[in-house]
Scaffold this active site. Structure first.
Site, short mmCIF file in Angstrom:
data_model
loop_
_atom_site.label_atom_id
_atom_site.label_comp_id
_atom_site.label_asym_id
_atom_site.label_seq_id
_atom_site.Cartn_x
_atom_site.Cartn_y
_atom_site.Cartn_z
N CYS A 71 46.26 -29.76 -82.91
CA CYS A 71 47.46 -30.32 -82.27
C CYS A 71 47.37 -31.84 -82.15
O CYS A 71 47.99 -32.43 -81.29
CB CYS A 71 47.65 -29.71 -80.88
SG CYS A 71 48.11 -27.97 -80.95
N ASN A 127 42.45 -24.98 -91.84
CA ASN A 127 41.43 -25.36 -90.85
C ASN A 127 40.20 -26.00 -91.53
O ASN A 127 39.13 -26.05 -90.95
CB ASN A 127 41.01 -24.13 -90.04
CG ASN A 127 40.25 -24.49 -88.77
OD1 ASN A 127 40.46 -25.56 -88.19
ND2 ASN A 127 39.36 -23.61 -88.34
#
Ligand code: SPV
Ligand code: MN
Length: 632
Positions: A275, A388
């Site tokens: 984020c 990721n």
């Protein structure tokens, strides 16, 4: 030390390594090592005493074992995790608790005795035929009262290599602290590997945290979030220890925001994974102390923070030359960097989702040989890198490193920021009314849409108090109470802010550019020193247009349009009310020990929102409130 342990160690560890171990002169360490060396049964043991030769040995072992391979730029290497081992495994990660201990529904726990039996069974002979690396680290700066030494046994040279990049060396710290030092312990094994050097037995992936013995176990996994024991695993030990000793462990960046006349004000910031935490920590014009984990202590009436780490295990997706100049520059310079789960071309270049330039047509990535359009066995397209995918790099590779990184006294915290992935509720930046209001309506009310940092579906709104839910080892209510108590009695506690980088307009598009956040931090810095005014809304204080316009010009040389301001800073009453309903419901039904004050503060916020709604309607443009006295 008992003769017996010394004899047993001698049988397993060669003279050179054994001497290094003996120098530490700590019986409980020798016992620990001897127990796990016997159980895991490696055929070789290397003890790292933090000399340049020892570090080199670890780096070279990672290349020799094939866990890492060299890339074109000197010092850069690539490592792959198994295709199904690309994020934190929440289901198989648990805090070990004795019967009768209840940490609440949102914290994964395992029955201690059973789990210990299971993990010791898995560990049996798991390092057979392999080399074990014993390393000493220091969580936090050297010679600091914040810091906790930590010892790790791992059979992965890549994990050991990552850790010498990410953590301060602790060998001397152990010697200095002597036989009675309190410390954390980590046992990790990647288990059996396939021909690509990735984990084979993911069904036996387990990550267990034993608070009673301050030890973490991690087996049959390589992904850093599961295997780098000093990171999120030791973090759980630290949260527990700090709760008893009166300090906090937070999922927070630490950075210096550079205000007028050379003033530097330190901020911490909590964001769920993926984020924008690392990119915030790396903001142009500011300086970075840390990007992931902070210990916070209260000292002489102030809150002080240190970075637990000295490196970055950062997300690489979306990093590009425009938005991330510091990362970009470091990635293109020689130096020690481990890339994981990105694409490697036959020329040994790397590529990832969102990098400048064309995606190369083929290469190798976390799925093996790769080409554009490749699908996995579920028919899902495999992109060039995993969302990721990460890189491991020391902070001193960055030009924007803050000079206080290693200050044993930490830095004074002026502001604390909470932010999540929120498409429709919070405005881009907002100040809370006070510490209690901030902890409850910003930190404890944080929600975020799920990302690829954990295994499972993406895009679902999840409750994540202080961005720390995944790492809590104490009940949520207790954790919130500790946060509330932490700075409430200070004369000038840090100001608490919320930010939202992910707010969307009616058309579903993001309302802000990534670089806009540079302005929000300058605004917060001025607010910490009460140098500009703000507009009071029912949910906090927001910037005035003229202040932002000036800052946009100064910081980004951008003409900030009034209509953009209005759209971004309109208070969305219905969305805020819906959020309060959700949060109250969670604290009533999912948290068993919610402090009463949480409900009181949220109810008061609801009443304010309803009052404003009566007067102004569902959407309140900021100008309507510019001269309005506070209601409620
Ligand atoms: C995060 O996911 O918050 C990270 C990486 O910082 S991990 O080590 O996986 O936790
Ligand atoms: Mn993190």
């Amino acid at each position: 030390m008992t003769e017996d342990i010394a004899e047993r160690l001698k049988e397993r560890i060669d003279r050179n390594s054994l001497d290094k171990l003996m120098e530490v002169n700590n019986t409980s360490i020798c016992k620990f090592i001897s127990q796990y060396i016997e159980l895991c049964n490696p055929n070789k043991v290397f003890v790292c005493a933090d000399t340049p030769q020892d570090f080199n040995y670890i780096r070279e072992s990672a290349l020799r074992s094939g866990e890492e391979r060299k890339l074109e730029i000197p010092g850069h290497t690539i490592h792959f995790d198994n295709y199904y081992d690309q994020g934190r495994d929440k289901k198989n990660t648990g805090i070990l608790v004795p019967p009768g201990v209840n940490l609440g529904k949102s914290i994964e726990t395992k029955e201690r005795a059973k789990a210990l039996e299971e993990i010791h069974e898995i560990l049996k002979d798991i390092m057979k035929g392999k080399e074990a690396f014993i390393c000493f680290f220091c969580l936090g700066p050297i010679e600091s009262e914040f810091s906790i030494p930590c010892i790790q046994i791992s059979d992965s040279s890549c994990v050991a290599h990552s850790e010498i990049i990410l953590y301060r060396p602790g060998y001397k710290e152990f010697i200095k602290r002597g036989p009675n030092a309190r410390f954390f312990k980590v046992v990790h094994s990647q288990g059996e590997l396939d021909e690509r050097k990735t984990c084979k037995n993911l069904d036996k992936r387990r990550i267990y945290i034993d608070l009673e013995e301050n030890i973490v176990y991690s087996t049959n996994t390589q992904y850093g979030g599961n295997s780098i024991g000093l990171k999120k695993l030791a973090m759980r030990l630290a949260i527990h220890l700090g709760s008893k000793e009166g300090w906090l462990t937070e999922h927070m960046l630490v950075m210096g925001i550079h205000g007028p006349k050379g003033r530097v004000t330190y901020f911490t910031g909590a964001f769920p994974s993926l984020c924008g935490k690392t990119s915030t920590a790396m903001l142009e014009g500011e300086t970075v102390v840390g990007d992931d984990i902070a210990y916070l202590h209260k000292k002489s009436g102030e809150v002080r923070a240190v970075n637990v780490e000295k490196g970055v295990f950062g997300i690489i997706q979306g990093v590009n030359s425009k938005d991330d100049p510091f990362l970009w520059k470091a990635f293109h310079s020689p130096g020690e960097i481990i890339f994981s789960n990105v694409l490697v071309t036959p020329e040994r270049h790397v590529h990832w989702i969102g990098k400048d330039g064309e995606v190369p047509p083929k290469g190798e990535n976390h799925s093996g040989e790769w080409w554009i359009g490749k699908e996995d066995k579920d028919g899902k397209e495999i992109l060039c890198s995993h969302p990721n995918a990460r890189l491991t790099i020391a902070l001193d590779m960055f030009e924007n490193l803050d000079p206080r990184l290693n200050d044993p006294a930490g830095v004074v915290v002026g502001g604390m920021v909470y932010g999540g992935r929120d498409s429709d509720t919070w405005v881009p930046v907002e100040e809370s009314f006070d510490w209690t209001h901030g902890i409850i309506t910003k930190g404890a009310s944080l929600e975020s849409e799920t990302t690829a940092a954990t295994l499972g579906k993406e895009g679902i709104r999840e409750f994540n108090p202080m961005s720390n839910l995944d790492f809590l080892s104490i009940p949520v209510g207790k954790y919130i109470q500790i946060n509330l108590d932490f700075a409430r009695d200070l004369k000038k506690p840090p100001k608490i802010f919320s930010v939202n980088y992910f707010l969307k307009g009616k058309d579903g598009k993001f309302l802000n550019e990534k670089t806009d956040k540079r302005v929000w931090y300058k605004w917060m810095e001025l607010r910490v020193h009460n140098e500009i005014e703000a507009i009071e809304t029912p949910v906090g204080r927001i910037p005035r247009y003229e202040d932002l316009k000036k800052l946009f010009k100064e910081v980004l040389n951008k003409n900030y349009k009034k209509e953009d301001y209005i759209e971004q800073f309109t208070i969305r009453i219905s969305e805020n009310l819906a959020k309060i309903d959700r949060i109250i419901d969670i604290y009533k039904t999912k948290v068993h020990d919610t402090p009463q004050i949480v409900f009181e503060v949220l109810e008061a916020e609801r009443r304010r929102l309803l009052d404003y709604q009566k007067k102004y309607g569902h959407y309140i443009e900021p100008d309507a409130l510019a001269h309005h006295p506070r209601i409620g």
